[in-house]
Design an enzyme around this catalytic site. Structure first.
Site, PDB file in Angstrom:
ATOM      1  N   ASP A  90       0.829  -1.212   0.000  1.00  0.00           N
ATOM      2  CA  ASP A  90       0.000   0.000   0.000  1.00  0.00           C
ATOM      3  C   ASP A  90       0.865   1.265   0.000  1.00  0.00           C
ATOM      4  O   ASP A  90       0.365   2.359   0.280  1.00  0.00           O
ATOM      5  CB  ASP A  90      -0.897   0.030   1.239  1.00  0.00           C
ATOM      6  CG  ASP A  90      -2.055  -0.952   1.149  1.00  0.00           C
ATOM      7  OD1 ASP A  90      -2.174  -1.629   0.118  1.00  0.00           O
ATOM      8  OD2 ASP A  90      -2.837  -1.038   2.118  1.00  0.00           O
ATOM      9  N   ASP A 238      -5.738  -8.334  14.309  1.00  0.00           N
ATOM     10  CA  ASP A 238      -5.264  -9.671  14.653  1.00  0.00           C
ATOM     11  C   ASP A 238      -5.905 -10.187  15.939  1.00  0.00           C
ATOM     12  O   ASP A 238      -6.364 -11.331  16.016  1.00  0.00           O
ATOM     13  CB  ASP A 238      -3.735  -9.668  14.779  1.00  0.00           C
ATOM     14  CG  ASP A 238      -3.200  -8.471  15.557  1.00  0.00           C
ATOM     15  OD1 ASP A 238      -3.997  -7.741  16.174  1.00  0.00           O
ATOM     16  OD2 ASP A 238      -1.972  -8.257  15.553  1.00  0.00           O
TER      17      ASP A 238
END
Length: 503
Positions: A90, A238
Protein backbone atom coordinates in the site's frame (compact mmCIF):
# COMPACT_ATOMS: atom_id res chain seq x y z
CA UNK A 1 -8.97 15.06 58.55
CA UNK A 2 -11.41 17.10 56.55
CA UNK A 3 -13.64 15.44 53.89
CA UNK A 4 -11.33 16.43 51.03
CA UNK A 5 -8.31 14.82 52.69
CA UNK A 6 -10.30 11.67 53.39
CA UNK A 7 -11.44 11.60 49.76
CA UNK A 8 -7.83 11.86 48.58
CA UNK A 9 -6.68 8.95 50.74
CA UNK A 10 -9.69 6.79 49.83
CA UNK A 11 -9.22 7.47 46.09
CA UNK A 12 -5.52 6.70 46.37
CA UNK A 13 -6.12 3.39 48.14
CA UNK A 14 -8.87 2.45 45.66
CA UNK A 15 -6.57 3.05 42.68
CA UNK A 16 -3.81 1.03 44.35
CA UNK A 17 -6.25 -1.79 45.02
CA UNK A 18 -7.32 -2.10 41.38
CA UNK A 19 -3.73 -1.84 40.13
CA UNK A 20 -2.64 -4.52 42.60
CA UNK A 21 -5.41 -6.75 41.23
CA UNK A 22 -4.06 -6.43 37.68
CA UNK A 23 -0.51 -6.80 38.98
CA UNK A 24 -1.37 -9.95 40.91
CA UNK A 25 -2.78 -11.46 37.74
CA UNK A 26 0.82 -11.86 36.58
CA UNK A 27 1.27 -14.35 39.42
CA UNK A 28 -1.63 -16.28 37.91
CA UNK A 29 0.08 -16.25 34.52
CA UNK A 30 3.35 -17.49 36.04
CA UNK A 31 1.51 -20.23 37.94
CA UNK A 32 -0.28 -21.43 34.79
CA UNK A 33 2.97 -21.30 32.85
CA UNK A 34 4.89 -23.52 35.30
CA UNK A 35 1.91 -25.82 35.76
CA UNK A 36 1.68 -26.48 32.00
CA UNK A 37 5.30 -25.88 31.04
CA UNK A 38 5.94 -29.46 29.96
CA UNK A 39 2.67 -29.92 28.10
CA UNK A 40 4.48 -29.56 24.80
CA UNK A 41 2.33 -29.21 21.67
CA UNK A 42 2.90 -31.90 19.05
CA UNK A 43 1.23 -32.31 15.66
CA UNK A 44 -1.48 -34.96 15.41
CA UNK A 45 0.29 -36.34 12.37
CA UNK A 46 2.16 -35.33 9.24
CA UNK A 47 0.75 -34.48 5.85
CA UNK A 48 1.41 -37.23 3.31
CA UNK A 49 0.76 -34.66 0.60
CA UNK A 50 1.72 -31.15 1.70
CA UNK A 51 -0.98 -28.50 1.33
CA UNK A 52 -0.69 -25.31 -0.71
CA UNK A 53 0.38 -22.32 1.37
CA UNK A 54 0.13 -18.60 0.64
CA UNK A 55 2.48 -16.23 2.46
CA UNK A 56 1.18 -12.66 2.69
CA UNK A 57 3.56 -9.75 3.23
CA UNK A 58 1.58 -6.56 4.02
CA UNK A 59 3.83 -3.50 3.67
CA UNK A 60 3.46 0.28 3.71
CA UNK A 61 6.46 2.55 3.09
CA UNK A 62 9.12 -0.01 4.03
CA UNK A 63 12.03 1.01 1.78
CA UNK A 64 14.69 -0.01 4.35
CA UNK A 65 13.50 -3.56 5.05
CA UNK A 66 11.31 -4.83 2.21
CA UNK A 67 14.13 -6.54 0.29
CA UNK A 68 15.35 -8.28 3.44
CA UNK A 69 11.83 -9.54 4.10
CA UNK A 70 11.19 -10.83 0.58
CA UNK A 71 14.58 -12.55 0.41
CA UNK A 72 14.00 -14.37 3.71
CA UNK A 73 10.51 -15.51 2.72
CA UNK A 74 11.64 -16.70 -0.72
CA UNK A 75 14.24 -18.89 1.01
CA UNK A 76 11.65 -20.72 3.13
CA UNK A 77 12.00 -24.45 2.46
CA UNK A 78 8.77 -25.68 0.87
CA UNK A 79 7.88 -27.26 -2.49
CA UNK A 80 7.85 -24.42 -5.01
CA UNK A 81 4.69 -25.65 -6.71
CA UNK A 82 2.86 -25.46 -3.37
CA UNK A 83 4.09 -22.06 -2.17
CA UNK A 84 2.67 -18.70 -3.20
CA UNK A 85 3.97 -15.35 -1.95
CA UNK A 86 1.98 -12.10 -2.06
CA UNK A 87 3.65 -8.73 -1.52
CA UNK A 88 0.67 -6.58 -0.47
CA UNK A 89 2.01 -3.08 -0.97
CA UNK A 90 0.00 0.00 0.00
CA UNK A 91 3.09 2.24 -0.17
CA UNK A 92 3.12 5.79 -1.46
CA UNK A 93 6.91 6.26 -1.69
CA UNK A 94 9.96 4.63 -3.29
CA UNK A 95 9.05 1.34 -1.64
CA UNK A 96 6.76 0.61 -4.58
CA UNK A 97 9.56 0.51 -7.11
CA UNK A 98 11.98 -1.27 -4.75
CA UNK A 99 9.40 -3.96 -3.95
CA UNK A 100 8.32 -4.36 -7.58
CA UNK A 101 11.90 -4.87 -8.78
CA UNK A 102 12.58 -7.29 -5.93
CA UNK A 103 9.50 -9.35 -6.81
CA UNK A 104 10.52 -9.48 -10.47
CA UNK A 105 14.02 -10.73 -9.55
CA UNK A 106 12.66 -13.60 -7.48
CA UNK A 107 9.97 -14.45 -10.02
CA UNK A 108 12.70 -14.87 -12.64
CA UNK A 109 14.26 -17.46 -10.31
CA UNK A 110 11.09 -19.55 -10.42
CA UNK A 111 9.36 -18.29 -7.25
CA UNK A 112 5.57 -17.93 -7.41
CA UNK A 113 5.50 -14.39 -6.09
CA UNK A 114 3.06 -11.59 -6.92
CA UNK A 115 3.22 -7.85 -6.35
CA UNK A 116 -0.22 -6.45 -5.43
CA UNK A 117 -0.51 -2.70 -5.05
CA UNK A 118 -3.64 -0.91 -3.86
CA UNK A 119 -4.36 2.68 -4.79
CA UNK A 120 -6.08 3.27 -1.43
CA UNK A 121 -5.52 2.12 2.15
CA UNK A 122 -9.11 1.18 2.93
CA UNK A 123 -9.03 -0.98 6.04
CA UNK A 124 -5.26 -0.45 6.32
CA UNK A 125 -3.44 -3.72 7.07
CA UNK A 126 -6.68 -5.69 7.52
CA UNK A 127 -7.89 -4.36 4.17
CA UNK A 128 -4.66 -5.38 2.44
CA UNK A 129 -4.85 -8.90 3.88
CA UNK A 130 -8.50 -9.19 2.92
CA UNK A 131 -7.78 -7.99 -0.60
CA UNK A 132 -4.90 -10.44 -1.00
CA UNK A 133 -7.03 -13.30 0.30
CA UNK A 134 -9.41 -12.87 -2.64
CA UNK A 135 -6.54 -13.74 -4.99
CA UNK A 136 -4.75 -16.31 -2.81
CA UNK A 137 -4.47 -19.94 -3.91
CA UNK A 138 -3.39 -21.43 -0.60
CA UNK A 139 -5.43 -23.54 1.79
CA UNK A 140 -3.29 -22.08 4.56
CA UNK A 141 -2.12 -18.47 4.89
CA UNK A 142 1.01 -17.26 6.69
CA UNK A 143 1.57 -13.57 7.46
CA UNK A 144 4.81 -11.67 8.04
CA UNK A 145 5.19 -7.96 8.74
CA UNK A 146 7.95 -6.03 7.01
CA UNK A 147 10.40 -6.13 9.92
CA UNK A 148 10.53 -9.94 10.12
CA UNK A 149 13.19 -12.34 8.87
CA UNK A 150 11.65 -15.84 9.10
CA UNK A 151 13.85 -18.91 9.28
CA UNK A 152 13.93 -21.31 6.28
CA UNK A 153 12.26 -24.10 8.30
CA UNK A 154 9.30 -21.98 9.42
CA UNK A 155 6.66 -23.92 7.46
CA UNK A 156 8.22 -27.29 8.18
CA UNK A 157 7.81 -26.61 11.91
CA UNK A 158 4.26 -25.24 11.74
CA UNK A 159 2.19 -26.62 8.89
CA UNK A 160 1.86 -30.20 10.19
CA UNK A 161 -0.16 -29.02 13.20
CA UNK A 162 -3.01 -28.50 10.76
CA UNK A 163 -3.38 -32.26 10.32
CA UNK A 164 -5.76 -31.77 13.27
CA UNK A 165 -8.91 -30.38 11.57
CA UNK A 166 -9.80 -28.37 14.68
CA UNK A 167 -6.63 -26.25 14.61
CA UNK A 168 -7.28 -22.84 13.09
CA UNK A 169 -4.02 -20.95 13.68
CA UNK A 170 -0.41 -21.60 14.70
CA UNK A 171 1.66 -18.75 16.18
CA UNK A 172 5.42 -18.79 16.78
CA UNK A 173 7.49 -16.70 19.19
CA UNK A 174 9.09 -13.42 18.18
CA UNK A 175 12.83 -13.04 18.57
CA UNK A 176 14.59 -9.69 18.32
CA UNK A 177 17.19 -8.80 15.70
CA UNK A 178 18.32 -5.64 17.47
CA UNK A 179 17.84 -6.59 21.12
CA UNK A 180 21.29 -5.24 22.06
CA UNK A 181 20.97 -1.94 20.15
CA UNK A 182 20.21 0.14 23.27
CA UNK A 183 18.66 0.04 26.73
CA UNK A 184 15.32 0.87 25.10
CA UNK A 185 15.47 -2.13 22.76
CA UNK A 186 16.63 -4.35 25.62
CA UNK A 187 13.59 -3.31 27.65
CA UNK A 188 11.21 -3.84 24.73
CA UNK A 189 12.67 -7.29 24.18
CA UNK A 190 12.01 -8.20 27.81
CA UNK A 191 8.44 -6.87 27.60
CA UNK A 192 7.80 -9.00 24.52
CA UNK A 193 9.52 -12.06 26.01
CA UNK A 194 7.15 -11.87 28.97
CA UNK A 195 4.16 -11.70 26.66
CA UNK A 196 5.24 -14.57 24.44
CA UNK A 197 7.11 -16.90 26.77
CA UNK A 198 4.87 -16.66 29.84
CA UNK A 199 1.47 -15.28 28.81
CA UNK A 200 1.01 -17.02 25.47
CA UNK A 201 2.21 -20.37 26.82
CA UNK A 202 0.09 -20.08 29.97
CA UNK A 203 -3.09 -19.16 28.12
CA UNK A 204 -2.69 -21.62 25.28
CA UNK A 205 -1.79 -24.69 27.36
CA UNK A 206 -4.38 -24.00 30.08
CA UNK A 207 -7.20 -23.95 27.54
CA UNK A 208 -7.78 -20.18 27.54
CA UNK A 209 -7.95 -17.89 24.53
CA UNK A 210 -4.76 -16.33 23.20
CA UNK A 211 -4.14 -14.28 20.10
CA UNK A 212 -2.41 -14.23 16.76
CA UNK A 213 0.09 -11.36 16.96
CA UNK A 214 -0.46 -10.02 13.46
CA UNK A 215 2.64 -11.71 12.07
CA UNK A 216 4.76 -14.87 12.29
CA UNK A 217 1.76 -17.17 12.27
CA UNK A 218 -0.18 -19.45 9.92
CA UNK A 219 -3.97 -19.47 9.50
CA UNK A 220 -6.27 -22.12 8.10
CA UNK A 221 -8.07 -20.15 5.41
CA UNK A 222 -11.40 -21.70 6.39
CA UNK A 223 -10.93 -20.35 9.92
CA UNK A 224 -10.64 -16.76 8.71
CA UNK A 225 -13.80 -17.09 6.62
CA UNK A 226 -15.87 -18.84 9.29
CA UNK A 227 -14.93 -16.23 11.91
CA UNK A 228 -16.15 -13.36 9.75
CA UNK A 229 -12.95 -12.47 7.90
CA UNK A 230 -10.54 -9.63 8.48
CA UNK A 231 -12.41 -6.65 9.93
CA UNK A 232 -11.04 -3.16 10.37
CA UNK A 233 -13.23 -1.57 13.03
CA UNK A 234 -10.40 -1.91 15.58
CA UNK A 235 -6.69 -1.09 15.38
CA UNK A 236 -5.79 -4.66 16.34
CA UNK A 237 -7.37 -6.69 13.57
CA UNK A 238 -5.26 -9.67 14.65
CA UNK A 239 -6.58 -9.71 18.24
CA UNK A 240 -10.14 -9.19 17.02
CA UNK A 241 -10.04 -12.07 14.51
CA UNK A 242 -8.30 -14.33 17.04
CA UNK A 243 -11.09 -14.00 19.58
CA UNK A 244 -13.84 -14.32 16.98
CA UNK A 245 -12.23 -17.50 15.64
CA UNK A 246 -11.92 -19.07 19.08
CA UNK A 247 -15.51 -18.07 19.89
CA UNK A 248 -16.45 -19.99 16.73
CA UNK A 249 -14.83 -23.11 18.20
CA UNK A 250 -11.41 -23.13 16.53
CA UNK A 251 -8.34 -24.06 18.57
CA UNK A 252 -4.98 -22.32 18.36
CA UNK A 253 -1.41 -23.55 18.92
CA UNK A 254 1.54 -21.55 20.25
CA UNK A 255 5.08 -22.78 19.58
CA UNK A 256 7.57 -20.99 21.87
CA UNK A 257 10.42 -23.19 20.63
CA UNK A 258 10.00 -21.87 17.07
CA UNK A 259 11.19 -18.28 16.64
CA UNK A 260 10.81 -15.61 13.97
CA UNK A 261 13.38 -12.80 14.31
CA UNK A 262 12.16 -9.24 13.90
CA UNK A 263 13.29 -5.65 14.32
CA UNK A 264 11.91 -3.63 17.22
CA UNK A 265 11.68 0.20 17.33
CA UNK A 266 14.91 1.97 18.20
CA UNK A 267 13.34 5.37 18.84
CA UNK A 268 11.08 6.34 21.72
CA UNK A 269 8.42 8.04 19.61
CA UNK A 270 8.15 5.02 17.32
CA UNK A 271 7.86 2.73 20.35
CA UNK A 272 5.14 4.95 21.83
CA UNK A 273 3.26 4.97 18.53
CA UNK A 274 3.28 1.18 18.45
CA UNK A 275 2.21 0.93 22.10
CA UNK A 276 -0.59 3.44 21.52
CA UNK A 277 -1.98 1.36 18.65
CA UNK A 278 -1.81 -1.88 20.62
CA UNK A 279 -3.40 -0.35 23.74
CA UNK A 280 -6.20 1.37 21.85
CA UNK A 281 -6.90 -1.68 19.71
CA UNK A 282 -7.11 -4.00 22.72
CA UNK A 283 -9.72 -1.79 24.41
CA UNK A 284 -11.66 -1.50 21.15
CA UNK A 285 -11.64 -5.29 20.92
CA UNK A 286 -12.73 -5.59 24.55
CA UNK A 287 -15.69 -3.28 23.94
CA UNK A 288 -16.60 -5.19 20.79
CA UNK A 289 -16.25 -8.79 21.99
CA UNK A 290 -16.46 -9.01 25.79
CA UNK A 291 -20.28 -8.89 25.75
CA UNK A 292 -20.28 -11.87 23.36
CA UNK A 293 -17.73 -13.69 25.50
CA UNK A 294 -19.69 -13.15 28.73
CA UNK A 295 -22.95 -14.24 27.04
CA UNK A 296 -21.37 -17.44 25.68
CA UNK A 297 -21.32 -20.84 27.37
CA UNK A 298 -17.53 -20.78 27.71
CA UNK A 299 -16.03 -21.94 31.03
CA UNK A 300 -15.69 -19.27 33.71
CA UNK A 301 -11.89 -19.59 33.65
CA UNK A 302 -11.83 -18.73 29.94
CA UNK A 303 -14.13 -15.74 30.41
CA UNK A 304 -12.11 -14.45 33.34
CA UNK A 305 -8.82 -14.71 31.48
CA UNK A 306 -10.33 -13.04 28.41
CA UNK A 307 -11.40 -10.13 30.63
CA UNK A 308 -7.94 -9.67 32.15
CA UNK A 309 -6.27 -10.06 28.75
CA UNK A 310 -8.44 -7.57 26.86
CA UNK A 311 -8.71 -4.96 29.63
CA UNK A 312 -5.09 -5.04 30.86
CA UNK A 313 -4.39 -1.59 29.43
CA UNK A 314 -6.90 -0.03 31.84
CA UNK A 315 -4.04 -0.21 34.33
CA UNK A 316 -2.28 2.56 32.40
CA UNK A 317 -5.33 4.78 32.77
CA UNK A 318 -5.13 4.33 36.54
CA UNK A 319 -1.41 5.14 36.65
CA UNK A 320 -2.12 8.84 36.02
CA UNK A 321 -4.36 9.41 39.06
CA UNK A 322 -1.96 7.26 41.09
CA UNK A 323 0.93 9.54 40.10
CA UNK A 324 -1.09 12.64 41.01
CA UNK A 325 -2.43 11.27 44.28
CA UNK A 326 0.75 9.61 45.58
CA UNK A 327 2.59 12.76 46.83
CA UNK A 328 -0.65 14.34 48.05
CA UNK A 329 -1.62 11.22 49.98
CA UNK A 330 1.79 11.06 51.64
CA UNK A 331 1.59 14.76 52.60
CA UNK A 332 -1.92 14.37 54.05
CA UNK A 333 -1.09 11.32 56.13
CA UNK A 334 2.25 12.63 57.35
CA UNK A 335 0.74 15.97 58.34
CA UNK A 336 -1.76 14.10 60.57
CA UNK A 337 0.86 11.82 62.06
CA UNK A 338 -0.45 8.76 60.23
CA UNK A 339 2.97 7.27 59.65
CA UNK A 340 1.70 3.79 60.48
CA UNK A 341 -1.06 4.01 57.87
CA UNK A 342 1.58 4.66 55.23
CA UNK A 343 2.75 1.09 55.79
CA UNK A 344 -0.52 -0.11 54.21
CA UNK A 345 0.91 0.96 50.87
CA UNK A 346 3.52 -1.76 51.00
CA UNK A 347 1.22 -4.77 50.34
CA UNK A 348 -0.42 -2.94 47.45
CA UNK A 349 2.87 -1.95 45.88
CA UNK A 350 4.19 -5.47 46.41
CA UNK A 351 1.24 -6.90 44.49
CA UNK A 352 1.51 -4.29 41.75
CA UNK A 353 5.28 -4.18 41.34
CA UNK A 354 6.96 -7.29 42.70
CA UNK A 355 4.67 -9.41 40.54
CA UNK A 356 5.92 -7.55 37.49
CA UNK A 357 9.54 -8.13 38.50
CA UNK A 358 9.09 -11.85 39.10
CA UNK A 359 7.12 -12.19 35.86
CA UNK A 360 9.87 -10.74 33.67
CA UNK A 361 12.67 -12.48 35.58
CA UNK A 362 10.88 -15.76 34.88
CA UNK A 363 10.61 -15.00 31.16
CA UNK A 364 14.32 -14.21 30.91
CA UNK A 365 15.25 -17.33 32.83
CA UNK A 366 13.14 -19.43 30.47
CA UNK A 367 14.93 -18.11 27.38
CA UNK A 368 18.31 -18.83 28.97
CA UNK A 369 19.44 -15.33 29.96
CA UNK A 370 22.15 -15.06 32.62
CA UNK A 371 21.20 -14.13 36.17
CA UNK A 372 22.75 -10.67 35.73
CA UNK A 373 20.84 -10.21 32.46
CA UNK A 374 17.65 -11.22 34.26
CA UNK A 375 18.03 -8.57 36.94
CA UNK A 376 19.97 -5.59 35.65
CA UNK A 377 17.19 -4.10 33.52
CA UNK A 378 14.39 -4.51 36.07
CA UNK A 379 14.47 -0.96 37.53
CA UNK A 380 14.60 0.51 34.03
CA UNK A 381 11.80 -1.81 32.94
CA UNK A 382 9.58 -0.66 35.80
CA UNK A 383 10.32 3.00 35.16
CA UNK A 384 9.68 2.67 31.43
CA UNK A 385 6.33 0.99 32.05
CA UNK A 386 5.32 3.89 34.30
CA UNK A 387 6.60 6.45 31.79
CA UNK A 388 4.40 4.95 29.07
CA UNK A 389 1.24 5.54 31.10
CA UNK A 390 0.43 8.95 29.58
CA UNK A 391 0.77 7.57 26.07
CA UNK A 392 -1.26 4.43 26.73
CA UNK A 393 -3.84 6.15 28.92
CA UNK A 394 -4.58 8.46 26.00
CA UNK A 395 -5.08 5.39 23.83
CA UNK A 396 -7.53 3.89 26.33
CA UNK A 397 -9.52 7.12 26.59
CA UNK A 398 -9.72 7.41 22.80
CA UNK A 399 -11.05 3.86 22.59
CA UNK A 400 -13.64 4.44 25.34
CA UNK A 401 -14.84 7.64 23.66
CA UNK A 402 -15.07 5.96 20.27
CA UNK A 403 -12.52 8.35 18.77
CA UNK A 404 -11.47 6.81 15.46
CA UNK A 405 -7.93 7.21 14.16
CA UNK A 406 -6.07 5.67 11.26
CA UNK A 407 -3.66 2.76 11.49
CA UNK A 408 -0.29 4.34 12.30
CA UNK A 409 2.54 2.11 11.16
CA UNK A 410 5.64 1.65 13.28
CA UNK A 411 8.68 2.99 11.35
CA UNK A 412 11.19 0.25 10.50
CA UNK A 413 14.70 1.51 9.87
CA UNK A 414 16.66 -1.66 9.22
CA UNK A 415 19.13 -1.13 12.07
CA UNK A 416 20.60 -3.87 14.23
CA UNK A 417 23.79 -2.75 15.96
CA UNK A 418 24.43 0.08 18.38
CA UNK A 419 25.86 3.09 16.64
CA UNK A 420 24.06 2.64 13.34
CA UNK A 421 22.71 6.09 12.36
CA UNK A 422 18.97 6.73 12.49
CA UNK A 423 18.81 10.53 12.45
CA UNK A 424 18.86 10.71 8.64
CA UNK A 425 16.34 7.94 8.12
CA UNK A 426 13.20 9.12 6.44
CA UNK A 427 10.52 7.42 8.50
CA UNK A 428 9.69 9.12 11.78
CA UNK A 429 6.85 8.89 14.27
CA UNK A 430 4.54 11.86 14.67
CA UNK A 431 5.44 14.59 17.17
CA UNK A 432 2.81 15.05 19.92
CA UNK A 433 2.17 17.14 23.02
CA UNK A 434 2.73 14.20 25.36
CA UNK A 435 6.35 14.98 26.38
CA UNK A 436 5.13 18.18 28.04
CA UNK A 437 2.73 16.21 30.23
CA UNK A 438 5.32 13.54 30.98
CA UNK A 439 7.98 16.06 32.00
CA UNK A 440 5.44 17.96 34.09
CA UNK A 441 4.67 14.76 35.99
CA UNK A 442 8.41 14.16 36.47
CA UNK A 443 8.79 17.63 38.01
CA UNK A 444 5.73 17.03 40.17
CA UNK A 445 7.19 13.77 41.46
CA UNK A 446 10.41 15.65 42.30
CA UNK A 447 8.41 17.79 44.72
CA UNK A 448 7.09 14.63 46.37
CA UNK A 449 10.63 13.28 46.72
CA UNK A 450 11.86 16.46 48.40
CA UNK A 451 8.90 16.39 50.79
CA UNK A 452 9.39 12.80 51.97
CA UNK A 453 13.13 13.37 52.38
CA UNK A 454 12.37 16.40 54.52
CA UNK A 455 9.91 14.38 56.65
CA UNK A 456 12.09 11.27 56.80
CA UNK A 457 9.53 8.94 55.18
CA UNK A 458 12.26 7.19 53.28
CA UNK A 459 10.46 3.98 52.38
CA UNK A 460 8.33 5.98 49.90
CA UNK A 461 11.40 7.10 47.98
CA UNK A 462 11.86 4.03 45.71
CA UNK A 463 8.31 4.34 44.36
CA UNK A 464 8.58 8.10 43.85
CA UNK A 465 11.97 7.72 42.17
CA UNK A 466 10.54 5.14 39.74
CA UNK A 467 7.74 7.50 38.75
CA UNK A 468 10.11 10.46 38.43
CA UNK A 469 12.64 8.50 36.37
CA UNK A 470 9.99 6.92 34.15
CA UNK A 471 8.21 10.12 33.23
CA UNK A 472 11.47 12.04 32.97
CA UNK A 473 13.14 9.50 30.68
CA UNK A 474 10.17 8.97 28.37
CA UNK A 475 9.33 12.67 28.19
CA UNK A 476 12.88 13.92 27.67
CA UNK A 477 13.79 11.29 25.10
CA UNK A 478 10.57 11.94 23.18
CA UNK A 479 11.16 15.68 23.24
CA UNK A 480 14.77 15.42 22.07
CA UNK A 481 13.86 13.06 19.23
CA UNK A 482 10.97 15.28 18.20
CA UNK A 483 13.13 18.40 18.18
CA UNK A 484 15.85 16.63 16.18
CA UNK A 485 13.35 15.31 13.66
CA UNK A 486 11.69 18.72 13.32
CA UNK A 487 15.00 20.39 12.50
CA UNK A 488 15.81 17.60 10.05
CA UNK A 489 12.50 18.10 8.26
CA UNK A 490 12.99 21.86 8.11
CA UNK A 491 16.46 21.34 6.69
CA UNK A 492 15.11 18.94 4.09
CA UNK A 493 12.44 21.43 3.07
CA UNK A 494 15.00 24.20 2.69
CA UNK A 495 17.20 21.93 0.58
CA UNK A 496 14.42 21.31 -1.95
CA UNK A 497 14.65 23.47 -5.09
CA UNK A 498 11.86 25.93 -5.73
CA UNK A 499 9.24 24.63 -8.13
CA UNK A 500 6.22 26.14 -9.79
CA UNK A 501 2.90 25.30 -8.14
CA UNK A 502 1.50 22.15 -9.64
CA UNK A 503 4.78 21.21 -11.32
Amino acid sequence: MDPLEIAVVVAYVAVLLVLSLYGSHRYVMAYLYYRHKYKLPTPQGRFQALPRVTIQLPIFNEMYVVERLVEAVCKIAYPRDLLEIQVLDDSIDETREIARRCVERWREQGIDIAYIHRTNRQGFKAGALENGLKLAKGEFVAVFDADFVPEPDFLEKTVHFFTDPGIGMVQVRWEHLNRSYSALTQAQSIFLDGHFVIEHTARNRSGCFFNFNGTAGVWRRETIASAGGWQHDTLTEDLDLSYRAQLAGWRFVFLPQVVAPAEIPVEMNAFKSQQHRWAKGSIQTALKLLPRIFASDLPFQVKKEAFFHLTANFAYLLMIPLAVLMPISVIVRVSHGWFEVLLLDIPFFAAATLSVCSFYVASQREIGASRWQQLKYLPFLMALGIGLSVNNARAVVEALLGHQTGFTRTPKLGVRKAGEPVAKKRYKAAITWQPVVELSLAIYMTYGILFVIDRGVYYSLPFLFLFQAGYGYVGLKSLLEGTRDLWARLGLMQAQPDVEPGA
